[in-house]
Scaffold this active site. Structure first.
Site, PDB file in Angstrom:
ATOM      1  N   SER A   1      34.473  64.236  92.096  1.00  0.00           N
ATOM      2  CA  SER A   1      35.546  65.177  91.785  1.00  0.00           C
ATOM      3  C   SER A   1      35.106  66.638  91.684  1.00  0.00           C
ATOM      4  O   SER A   1      35.941  67.532  91.787  1.00  0.00           O
ATOM      5  CB  SER A   1      36.240  64.764  90.485  1.00  0.00           C
ATOM      6  OG  SER A   1      35.308  64.621  89.443  1.00  0.00           O
TER       7      SER A   1
ATOM      8  N   LYS B   1      47.228  61.622  92.154  1.00  0.00           N
ATOM      9  CA  LYS B   1      46.704  62.669  93.046  1.00  0.00           C
ATOM     10  C   LYS B   1      47.443  62.569  94.388  1.00  0.00           C
ATOM     11  O   LYS B   1      48.590  63.003  94.450  1.00  0.00           O
ATOM     12  CB  LYS B   1      45.192  62.535  93.133  1.00  0.00           C
ATOM     13  CG  LYS B   1      44.568  62.678  91.727  1.00  0.00           C
ATOM     14  CD  LYS B   1      43.079  62.839  91.743  1.00  0.00           C
ATOM     15  CE  LYS B   1      42.452  62.649  90.382  1.00  0.00           C
ATOM     16  NZ  LYS B   1      42.838  63.614  89.365  1.00  0.00           N
TER      17      LYS B   1
ATOM     18  N   HIS C   1      40.095  60.346  94.265  1.00  0.00           N
ATOM     19  CA  HIS C   1      40.209  61.441  95.240  1.00  0.00           C
ATOM     20  C   HIS C   1      40.122  60.956  96.686  1.00  0.00           C
ATOM     21  O   HIS C   1      40.064  61.770  97.604  1.00  0.00           O
ATOM     22  CB  HIS C   1      39.135  62.497  94.972  1.00  0.00           C
ATOM     23  CG  HIS C   1      39.269  63.130  93.629  1.00  0.00           C
ATOM     24  ND1 HIS C   1      40.120  64.176  93.371  1.00  0.00           N
ATOM     25  CD2 HIS C   1      38.687  62.829  92.439  1.00  0.00           C
ATOM     26  CE1 HIS C   1      40.047  64.513  92.096  1.00  0.00           C
ATOM     27  NE2 HIS C   1      39.181  63.705  91.501  1.00  0.00           N
TER      28      HIS C   1
HETATM   29  N1  PMP Z   1      38.836  59.297  88.050  1.00  0.00           N
HETATM   30  C1  PMP Z   1      38.557  60.447  88.676  1.00  0.00           C
HETATM   31  C2  PMP Z   1      37.411  60.510  89.648  1.00  0.00           C
HETATM   32  C3  PMP Z   1      39.335  61.590  88.431  1.00  0.00           C
HETATM   33  O1  PMP Z   1      39.055  62.757  89.011  1.00  0.00           O
HETATM   34  C4  PMP Z   1      40.426  61.483  87.529  1.00  0.00           C
HETATM   35  C5  PMP Z   1      41.408  62.638  87.324  1.00  0.00           C
HETATM   36  N2  PMP Z   1      41.077  63.700  86.652  1.00  0.00           N
HETATM   37  C6  PMP Z   1      40.643  60.276  86.864  1.00  0.00           C
HETATM   38  C7  PMP Z   1      39.847  59.193  87.168  1.00  0.00           C
HETATM   39  C8  PMP Z   1      41.733  60.137  85.833  1.00  0.00           C
HETATM   40  O2  PMP Z   1      42.966  59.994  86.437  1.00  0.00           O
HETATM   41  P1  PMP Z   1      44.330  60.464  85.710  1.00  0.00           P
HETATM   42  O3  PMP Z   1      44.399  61.942  85.836  1.00  0.00           O
HETATM   43  O4  PMP Z   1      45.385  59.741  86.465  1.00  0.00           O
HETATM   44  O5  PMP Z   1      44.246  60.017  84.295  1.00  0.00           O
END
Ligand code: PMP
Length: 425
Positions: A213, A272, A241
């Site tokens: 990320s 996302k 992602h």
């Molecule tokens: N896993 C990854 C790699 C992320 O980037 C994120 C989002 N920030 C999440 C999990 C968490 O997802 P959510 O925003 O739906 O809680």
């Protein structure tokens, strides 16, 4: 613009400085923290909770917190990779389901809160991810925690890539399992850890983000699978992602590498590229059933809103029916990375829609972000402790719906601000 130039070497306070402050008064730590935030605000460098007055899309209107006036910016800080947050078919499906099923699910999923639309979404996701079954949580954070807490026990070992998302790290810690980490995407280091743990009696789980990320690079999934199989470990991948972005039909990292159906646990977020909110875990029927009963963030939390479930089913249909959205995203990725690299920016290891513009200095990145906002571009500044020291960055997230004009405006602003701060020549 001379005032902006020069390398700033002073160590700025960061969020990490206000965590380990113990005092008899539980709230004492909140006072210096408030002061820190007020100072950031005063310098115009406070980049959090900027407030949109419109859907999260390629151009957004942002409200000035002091004056209430509204400015239009190019949005480069959204995970809405395919533009589905307000895609007409997705919105329509949500509205229709809200009329049919109501606003809320009314209960936790195992008791009274499972509606036919929830079952349909789980079946649709399992099919999309080429797994036997899938379970939907109300957030991606919750799905990682629930999955890891359900499956890992004291005596088991969780083996993480060092750059895995916070929700994975938290889930591993909360499970009570032994937690190990290997250097980012370093297969020799992963092999060493697997060898060291080979004699231990508990189970082993190797966990990676499909797309990382902060850097936008991809986990080497075939090599990870091979190593894990050799040492009897299971593999879990977080497709937050990658879903909708990677692979010929947007099914994610396993499709990208041609190893679909071979991953033990495929997790991810629905917030996302799928445009709504929620998380999922897909796996065998047995594993998913077990997580439904032992994943505490599923078991003890009210089910997803039915309108969201319906919107997500429509989003999966759009991903399959409108491949040009993903093609447009990839055209935007290729154009932007090539142009920024041509201008001399260091974009690290990115291979996807997440583009870090590396800046090396935490103080500078906040000041550059302020200037980018003034130039009409909404970016995410990322500094220590979210990334290692001297790895600060302005992070761009590209979308299928960005026009060439949006991209050029962003690139021109970055070139201007990058020169002001000496990031490029
Ligand atoms: N896993 C990854 C790699 C992320 O980037 C994120 C989002 N920030 C999440 C999990 C968490 O997802 P959510 O925003 O739906 O809680």
């Amino acid at each position: 613009m001379g005032e902006h130039t020069g390398v700033l070497t002073e160590r700025l306070p960061s969020l990490a400085d206000y965590y380990e402050l113990t005092d008899k008064d539980l709230f004492a730590k909140t006072v210096p923290f408030s002061k820190f935030i007020a100072e950031l605000r005063q310098r115009g460098e406070f980049a959090y909770r900027r407030t949109l007055t419109c859907p999260n899309q390629n151009r957004v209107t942002v409200q000035d917190p002091l004056t209430g006036t509204v400015h239009e910016l190019v949005m480069m800080a959204s995970n809405n990779y395919l533009g589905l947050t307000n895609h007409p078919k997705v919105v329509e499906a949500g509205l229709k389901a809200m009329r049919e099923f109501g606003v809320g699910a009314g209960s936790v999923p195992l008791l009274g809160g499972t509606q036919v639309i929830h079952r349909r979404l789980e079946e649709r996701l399992a099919q999309f991810k080429d797994c036997e079954d899938a379970v939907v949580f109300s957030s991606g954070y919750g799905s990682n925690i629930g999955c890891l807490m359900a499956l890992l026990r004291r005596g088991d070992t969780a083996i993480n890539d060092r750059l895995n998302h916070a929700s994975i790290i938290d889930g591993c810690r909360m499970s009570g399992a032994q937690v190990r980490a290997f250097r980012h995407n370093d297969m020799a280091n992963l092999a060493q850890i697997l060898v060291q743990g080979d004699a231990e009696p508990g189970g082993k789980l190797v966990i990676v983000d499909g797309v990382f990320s902060m850097d936008g690079d991809i986990a080497p999934l075939p090599a990870i699978l091979e190593l894990a199989r050799r040492y009897g470990a299971k593999v879990m991948i977080d497709e937050a992602h990658a879903t909708g972005v990677l692979g010929a039909t947007g099914r994610g990292t396993p499709e990208h590498f041609g190893v679909e159906g071979q991953i033990d646990i495929v997790a991810g977020t629905l917030s996302k590229a799928l445009g709504a909110v929620g998380g999922f875990v897909a796996s065998t029927r047995e594993v998913v059933e077990y997580i439904r009963f032992y994943g505490r963030s599923y078991m003890f939390s009210t089910n997803t809103a039915p309108a969201v479930a319906a919107a997500l089913i429509a989003a999966l249909d759009v991903i399959e029916d409108e491949p040009w959205l993903r093609q447009a995203l990839w055209d935007n990725i290729r154009y932007t990375t090539a142009t920024l690299r041509g201008l001399g920016f260091d974009l690290g290891r990115t291979e996807t829609a997440i583009i870090p513009v590396l800046v090396d200095d935490d103080a500078k990145v906040l000041r550059m972000n302020k200037r980018m906002h003034e130039e009409g571009v909404f970016l995410n500044p990322v500094a220590f402790p979210a990334v290692p020291k001297r790895k600060a960055r302005l992070r761009l997230s590209l979308m299928a719906t960005h026009t060439r004009e949006d991209l050029d405006r962003t690139i021109e602003a970055l070139a201007k601000v990058g020169r002001e701060f000496g990031v490029i020549g």
